[in-house]
Design a protein around this motif. Structure first.
Motif, PDB file in Angstrom:
ATOM      1  N   VAL A 298      -5.160  42.876  36.910  1.00  0.00           N
ATOM      2  CA  VAL A 298      -4.084  43.007  35.923  1.00  0.00           C
ATOM      3  C   VAL A 298      -2.774  42.791  36.655  1.00  0.00           C
ATOM      4  CG1 VAL A 298      -3.023  44.445  34.145  1.00  0.00           C
ATOM      5  CG2 VAL A 298      -5.462  44.734  34.681  1.00  0.00           C
ATOM      6  N   CYS A 299      -1.923  41.917  36.134  1.00  0.00           N
ATOM      7  CA  CYS A 299      -0.643  41.651  36.779  1.00  0.00           C
ATOM      8  C   CYS A 299       0.371  41.175  35.749  1.00  0.00           C
ATOM      9  CB  CYS A 299      -0.790  40.619  37.892  1.00  0.00           C
ATOM     10  SG  CYS A 299      -1.296  38.994  37.284  1.00  0.00           S
ATOM     11  N   VAL A 300       1.629  41.205  36.146  1.00  0.00           N
ATOM     12  CA  VAL A 300       2.683  40.583  35.343  1.00  0.00           C
ATOM     13  C   VAL A 300       2.751  39.121  35.753  1.00  0.00           C
ATOM     14  CG1 VAL A 300       5.141  40.543  34.807  1.00  0.00           C
ATOM     15  CG2 VAL A 300       3.967  42.730  35.104  1.00  0.00           C
ATOM     16  N   CYS A 301       2.627  38.233  34.779  1.00  0.00           N
ATOM     17  CA  CYS A 301       2.537  36.802  35.058  1.00  0.00           C
ATOM     18  C   CYS A 301       3.794  36.096  34.561  1.00  0.00           C
ATOM     19  CB  CYS A 301       1.303  36.230  34.353  1.00  0.00           C
ATOM     20  SG  CYS A 301       0.855  34.573  34.883  1.00  0.00           S
ATOM     21  N   GLU A 302       4.276  35.141  35.346  1.00  0.00           N
ATOM     22  CA  GLU A 302       5.470  34.389  34.972  1.00  0.00           C
ATOM     23  C   GLU A 302       5.110  32.958  34.588  1.00  0.00           C
ATOM     24  OE1 GLU A 302       7.987  34.763  38.397  1.00  0.00           O
ATOM     25  OE2 GLU A 302       9.044  36.474  37.533  1.00  0.00           O
ATOM     26  N   GLN A 303       5.862  32.430  33.642  1.00  0.00           N
ATOM     27  CA  GLN A 303       5.657  31.043  33.216  1.00  0.00           C
ATOM     28  C   GLN A 303       5.889  30.094  34.390  1.00  0.00           C
ATOM     29  OE1 GLN A 303       8.164  29.896  29.989  1.00  0.00           O
ATOM     30  NE2 GLN A 303       7.181  27.924  29.686  1.00  0.00           N
ATOM     31  N   ALA A 394      10.262  42.169  41.105  1.00  0.00           N
ATOM     32  CA  ALA A 394       9.922  40.770  41.361  1.00  0.00           C
ATOM     33  C   ALA A 394       8.834  40.627  42.407  1.00  0.00           C
ATOM     34  CB  ALA A 394      11.175  40.000  41.781  1.00  0.00           C
ATOM     35  N   SER A 395       8.841  41.564  43.414  1.00  0.00           N
ATOM     36  CA  SER A 395       7.853  41.457  44.495  1.00  0.00           C
ATOM     37  C   SER A 395       6.444  41.685  44.027  1.00  0.00           C
ATOM     38  CB  SER A 395       8.187  42.465  45.614  1.00  0.00           C
ATOM     39  OG  SER A 395       8.138  43.775  45.056  1.00  0.00           O
ATOM     40  N   ARG A 396       6.310  42.264  42.835  1.00  0.00           N
ATOM     41  CA  ARG A 396       4.970  42.562  42.333  1.00  0.00           C
ATOM     42  C   ARG A 396       4.535  41.598  41.249  1.00  0.00           C
ATOM     43  NH1 ARG A 396       6.280  48.873  42.163  1.00  0.00           N
ATOM     44  NH2 ARG A 396       5.790  49.350  44.313  1.00  0.00           N
ATOM     45  N   ARG A 397       5.315  40.564  40.983  1.00  0.00           N
ATOM     46  CA  ARG A 397       4.955  39.582  39.976  1.00  0.00           C
ATOM     47  C   ARG A 397       3.970  38.574  40.550  1.00  0.00           C
ATOM     48  NH1 ARG A 397       8.813  39.130  35.585  1.00  0.00           N
ATOM     49  NH2 ARG A 397      10.338  40.774  35.799  1.00  0.00           N
ATOM     50  N   ALA A 398       3.101  38.081  39.682  1.00  0.00           N
ATOM     51  CA  ALA A 398       2.161  37.032  40.094  1.00  0.00           C
ATOM     52  C   ALA A 398       2.478  35.782  39.339  1.00  0.00           C
ATOM     53  CB  ALA A 398       0.712  37.459  39.816  1.00  0.00           C
ATOM     54  N   GLY A 399       2.464  34.613  39.986  1.00  0.00           N
ATOM     55  CA  GLY A 399       2.766  33.356  39.318  1.00  0.00           C
ATOM     56  C   GLY A 399       1.548  32.507  39.189  1.00  0.00           C
TER      57      GLY A 399
END
Length: 399
Positions: A298-303, A394-399
């Motif tokens: 589970v992660c925060v995903c960026e476009q 931001a350091s914990r975001r996944a792209g």
């Protein structure tokens, strides 16, 4: 039924290729309604005379002197469409489109066994095609209405049957549970305990299948209501894994968890998101042979990365049987399952992924699969950024 070319054919008297242009001119003057005259040799059409094109050539300066005594074969049009008398209007229209493109208002010659029958009127063909399209649209509308009525009846039937099915099943499951837990004492002979265990498992399995069918009926009828709260996705994920830990152990699978600390809470229907995770993990467990690995992340995903939009990404990955490329979209449809010798031993309605997809989409999200046959599957459920209560660092975001 679509009319044939024979019904559109007008038996226009033909001329031979040796007929003089002057004779054709006189006939056109005498027959103002005649727009086209076929040129026929030995019963077979070889050309077509268009009133407009012929007169434009013949009546210009010196036209009569130049062509009057010459055979009509010199002014006839060789580029014309010939169709068999049994050809349907759809067939004629398709051939005219291929031959002339958008310039389809051109006459055609109708033949039978190669011999001249008549001249077909392109305008009449267009009117017939318009009538056919209108009739088919009306028939489609009626079929749609019937299908919607049948779907509504099915939903109503399933809803009315739910109580009738659940009541006896709950009693069976409840009494079987009392007996297998030996609440009222030991059973004699002990072998009855095995039978009671089977009764309990079968009852639970049947109840789950009924619940899936009813849930699918609700979704198809548009009666889905979200009971939204704010909750921690990590806590929910770990809770689901605790529920399924025994199933994972019994399947002799390895479990990996990649849930980042500090994930922001989300605003969603917690029960539905729980079911999304349960369905995805249960599928992974069901279709992964012993010794394989199931991973929850589970992660925060960026476009711009693996996601086509910002949001909270839930991913279940397995090292199971995988899905053929041409089946990936189909397994997301109701009652679809990947068929092979491994899956045929796994019972189910084939509604798990369809329900999961519907629940994710009810939250404004998207579900998609990545899979390779024999190597495993990744199931991604992306909840939109609007569901995230506060952004993660931001350091914990996944792209």
């Amino acid at each position: 039924m679509s009319p044939s070319a024979r019904e559109l054919a007008i038996a226009v008297p033909f001329v031979s290729p040796d007929t003089t242009c002057a004779a054709v001119f006189d006939r056109l003057l005498a027959e103002p309604e005649t727009r086209n005259i076929p040129v026929v040799r030995n019963g077979r059409p070889i050309g077509l005379i268009s009133r407009k094109n012929f007169l434009l050539t013949y009546v210009r300066m010196y036209g009569a002197e130049l062509y009057g005594r010459r055979p009509i074969a010199q002014l006839m049009e060789n580029d014309f469409l010939t169709v068999d008398a049994d050809t349907t209007c759809e067939g004629i229209n398709a051939r005219a489109r291929d031959a002339y493109g958008d310039d389809r208002l051109r006459p055609f010659v109708v033949t039978e066994n190669g011999r001249y029958v008549g001249v077909g009127d392109a305008m009449k063909l267009m009117l017939v095609m318009a009538d056919l399209a209108s009739a088919r649209a009306s028939a489609l509308e009626e079929e749609t209405r019937r299908a919607e009525a049948a779907s509504a009846s099915k939903t109503q039937f399933l809803a009315s049957m739910s109580h009738e099915l659940r009541t006896p099943l709950n009693a069976i499951i409840g009494f079987a549970d009392l007996m297998r837990l030996k609440t009222l004492g030991e059973m004699q002979p002990p072998r009855y305990g095995e039978y009671v265990e089977d009764i309990h498992k079968s009852g639970v399995h049947l109840l789950n299948m009924i619940n899936e069918l009813l849930d699918m009926a609700k979704i198809e009828s548009g009666h889905v209501e979200l009971r939204e709260t704010v909750f921690d996705p990590k806590d929910l994920g770990l809770d689901v894994l605790r529920m399924l830990r025994q199933a994972i152990a019994e399947a002799k699978l390895n479990l990996r968890v990649a849930v980042a600390d500090g994930l922001p809470p989300i605003h969603a229907d917690q029960q539905q998101i729980r079911r999304v995770l349960i369905n995805l993990l249960s599928n992974a467990i069901k279709y992964t042979p012993a010794g394989g690995t199931v991973t929850l992340s589970v992660c925060v995903c960026e476009q711009g990365g693996m996601c086509d939009a910002d949001g909270m990404l839930l991913t279940v990955e397995d090292t199971g049987i995988g899905i053929p490329g041409d089946k990936i979209e189909k397994v997301l449809e109701p009652f679809e399952q990947v068929e092979n010798s491994f899956t045929r031993t796994r019972a189910g309605t084939g509604l798990g992924l369809a329900l999961t997809k519907a629940m994710v989409e009810a939250h404004g999200g998207r579900l998609w699969l990545e899979s390779e046959l024999g190597k495993g599957t990744k199931a991604h459920a992306l909840l939109p950024a609007s569901r995230i209560v506060q952004q993660a660092p931001a350091s914990r975001r996944a792209g």
